[in-house]
Enzyme design. Structure first.
Site, short mmCIF file in Angstrom:
data_model
loop_
_atom_site.label_atom_id
_atom_site.label_comp_id
_atom_site.label_asym_id
_atom_site.label_seq_id
_atom_site.Cartn_x
_atom_site.Cartn_y
_atom_site.Cartn_z
N GLY A 248 0.82 -1.20 0.00
CA GLY A 248 0.00 0.00 0.00
C GLY A 248 0.85 1.25 0.00
N THR A 250 3.14 4.54 1.22
CA THR A 250 4.30 4.77 2.09
C THR A 250 3.86 5.31 3.44
OG1 THR A 250 5.64 5.24 0.13
CG2 THR A 250 6.51 5.97 2.25
N GLY A 253 2.62 2.47 5.45
CA GLY A 253 3.75 1.60 5.75
C GLY A 253 4.54 2.07 6.95
N GLU A 271 5.61 -3.42 0.68
CA GLU A 271 5.69 -3.05 -0.72
C GLU A 271 4.91 -1.74 -0.85
OE1 GLU A 271 4.33 -4.41 -5.22
OE2 GLU A 271 3.63 -5.54 -3.48
N CYS A 289 5.55 -0.92 -17.91
CA CYS A 289 5.56 -0.91 -16.45
C CYS A 289 4.12 -0.99 -15.99
CB CYS A 289 6.23 0.36 -15.92
SG CYS A 289 6.20 0.47 -14.12
#
Length: 345
Positions: A248, A250, A253, A271, A289
């Site tokens: 999820g 930053t 996190g 991640e 990407c």
């Protein structure tokens, strides 16, 4: 449907038969149960912004029950004590069940997440089933190393399951992230508490049902729907969870790392978000990407690339994910690809 979405406005019922939603409660200790509080929240259809159904809303008390079940299953249950080959056999059956229910699972992903039904059916559900098969095959290949030490001594390393794993999932890849986290943990003999994103909880509940059908014992895999500030925070700070895996933002996190450190210093795998740059040189013949937010283009091909991007964007049809003529459903993460910044260098 948002104003910028093009394509068919027909109801998806004309494209695919949408089955009734079967699983809407929490899955704890092998059973679907209401939350302790009795609260529910809406699962939204992103095509319309309307509720598909209501699902049970778990919070700290429900996480406590799920962790208690997972701890008992790990400390006293058969799962960590089965041979690796036996765990692998059960996980292979789990993968078989996913493949037997691809149509319904893909429908859940499309109606709850807004992704193309065709993409879900041919990639986003079968791919994670293959991930599960990979780790099922690895379950009987978990072994350590014998080491030559000094003075004629020998040592060895021993790999063991870490214990109870808390997995907190993002909304944009519900099935992929479920199995990226669950497959290796289950293969190793761990037990789990999974919190799906509040935006996309429906497929995780279906996978819990299939896990039980496959023979995964009660308490090994638990699913607690809820919100990050309640259920997610309870998982991160729980003293009886041995590891947390989170995908999820930053910002969140950081909060998870602080909660893990302030509780039992549990290890955390993160991640987190990034800027995902894409570099294109004049000899490129193709590259991709997942969601490039910046594209750096070599000077000699800058105008060519910009024109191609404009051409592709103008031709892209956004609409009902069940419509076979649509290129993109109402999923925010990919719609944002048209906001990509193209930079000359």
């Amino acid at each position: 449907m948002a104003d910028h979405c093009n394509g068919s406005s027909q109801s998806s019922e004309s494209f695919v038969n949408i089955p009734p939603i079967k699983f809407t409660k929490l899955f704890i200790d092998g059973n679907f149960v209401d939350s302790v509080s009795g609260k529910t929240f809406e699962a939204i259809d992103p095509r319309t912004g309307e509720a598909i159904t209501r699902v049970s809303e778990g919070d700290k008390e429900d996480v406590d029950l799920a962790v208690k079940a997972a701890r008992f299953a790990f400390d006293n249950g058969p799962w960590p004590r089965l041979s690796g080959s036996e765990r692998g056999r059960i996980l292979m059956k789990f993968a078989d069940l996913i493949e037997q229910n691809i149509e319904e699972l893909a429908t859940l992903e499309a109606i709850n997440g807004g992704k193309l039904f065709s993409l879900c059916k041919f990639m986003e559900v079968p791919g994670p089933a293959m991930t599960l098969r990979y780790y099922a095959g690895a379950a009987d290949k978990i072994y350590g190393t014998v080491l030559k030490l000094s003075k004629g001594l020998q040592g060895y390393t021993l790999r063991e399951p870490i214990g109870v794993v808390g997995a907190i999932l993002p909304w944009n890849f519900p099935t992929s992230m479920f199995f990226i986290k669950a497959a290796p943990a289950l293969a190793a003999g761990c037990t789990m508490v999974v919190k799906p994103a509040e935006q996309t909880p429906l497929s995780a509940l279906y996978y819990a049902h299939l896990a039980k059908l496959a023979g995964i014992p009660d308490g090994v895999l638990n699913v607690v729907n809820g919100f990050g500030e309640t259920a997610g925070a309870a998982i991160s700070s729980h003293m009886d969870i041995d590891k947390v895996s989170f995908t999820g933002s930053t910002e969140v996190g950081r909060k998870i790392m602080m909660a893990a450190a302030a509780s039992n210093l549990k290890p955390v795998s993160l991640e987190l978000g990034g800027k995902s740059p894409l570099l294109i040189f004049d000899d490129a013949d193709g590259e991709i990407c997942v969601a490039s937010s910046r594209i750096y283009v070599q000077e000699g091909i800058y105008d060519k690339i910009v024109n191609k991007l404009i051409e592709k964007a103008n031709a892209w049809v956004v609409g009902d994910p069940f419509d076979p003529q649509v290129n993109q459903g109402p999923q925010v993460s990919v719609i944002c690809m048209f906001q990509t910044q193209v930079i000359l260098y």
